[in-house]
Enzyme design. Structure first.
Site: not given
Ligand code: NDP
Length: 255
Positions: A144, A157
């Site tokens: 990401s 995350y």
């Protein structure tokens, strides 16, 4: 020879029933691979399989919770049996819970780490023996922008996505001798259910992403397909341990 041809190969895509996973699964099928779609929701699996078949691809669905190690082993066994072997593993399944760091419960921490990191390791471990037996394979993980940048309302995350890149490099180093290449795609901001929820929660996020992305748009799941086909194809046989941003320039520009 077409270096991007995946005909006769089989890909297992966790989280392949929607969003980025489905975009990747369709791309792999269009490049000729048989595709095994793995997700918890059987109805979504069935719909994704139908979409791939409508494109002329070959696909089956497997119901799995990637947080359960026994189910992960069964998923890999089922995928291997379905088309007579396993060549590619793409670990897309993942979740997020957005809040400031001080507000996380221990259960929330573990649920994100289990879903985004432990499951990736266990899927790779489960796929390794079959790839080794076949004389090689390709693993694609999903990082990401938070593999690179911090995220004030996504600290857990971000920790998992940073770790996925380090895991990718370590697996690449360990399994190169088995002719298994392991690479990561770092998506920018992609329009999926995950980010639709984020946009509901984070005021102005949609516009801020547009302004910050040189390409001037949100990504689409299909934008991830080319990188996944590359990482699964013979074109990337000497590429391993890398993390490729597919982000419309987000990570390479100050403004
Ligand atoms: P979605 O929420 O649209 O899709 C998530 C997928 O993961 C679904 O297919 C879901 O299937 C599956 N999944 C989640 N938990 C489990 C589980 N325990 N077991 C099995 N399957 C599971 O998200 P995206 O497509 O946006 O995200 C996919 C991946 O890409 C994630 O790893 C995410 O972190 C990453 N990513 C996304 C970005 C974006 O902008 N959208 C940017 C960067 C990275 P089911 O519902 O059946 O469980």
């Amino acid at each position: 020879m077409n270096p991007f041809d995946l005909k006769g190969k089989t890909a297992l895509v966790t989280g392949g029933n929607g969003g980025i996973g489905l975009g990747i699964a369709k791309g792999l099928a269009q490049a000729g691979a048989n595709v095994v779609i793995a997700g918890r929701n059987q109805a979504k699996n069935t719909a994704a399989v139908a979409e791939i078949k409508a494109l002329g691809g070959r696909a089956i669905g497997v119901v799995v919770d990637v947080n359960d190690g026994a189910q992960v082993k069964r998923m890999v066994a089922d995928a291997t049996k379905a088309f007579g072997g396993l060549d590619f593993l793409v670990t897309v399944a993942g979740i997020n819970i957005r809040k400031p760091p001080q507000d996380y419960t221990s259960a929330e921490w573990h649920s994100i780490v289990d879903s985004n990191l432990t499951s990736v390791f266990e899927c790779c471990q489960a796929a390794y023996p079959e790839m080794k037996r076949r004389g090689g394979g390709k693993i694609v993980t999903i990082g990401s922008m938070t593999s690179i940048f911090g995220f004030n309302v996504g600290p857990v995350y971000a920790a998992t996505k940073g770790a996925v890149v380090q895991l990718t490099k370590s697996l690449a180093a360990a399994w190169a001798k088995d002719n298994i290449q392991v690479n990561s795609i770092l998506p920018g901001f992609i329009d999926t259910e995950l980010t639709q929820e984020a946009r509901r929660i984070i005021p102005g996020m949609h516009e801020r992403v547009l302004a910050r992305t040189p390409a001037g748009r949100w990504g689409k799941p299909v934008d991830m397909a080319g990188a996944a086909v590359f990482f699964c194809s013979p074109a990337s046989d000497f590429v391993t341990g890398t993390a490729l941003p597919v982000d419309g320039g987000f990570s390479s520009s100050m403004f």
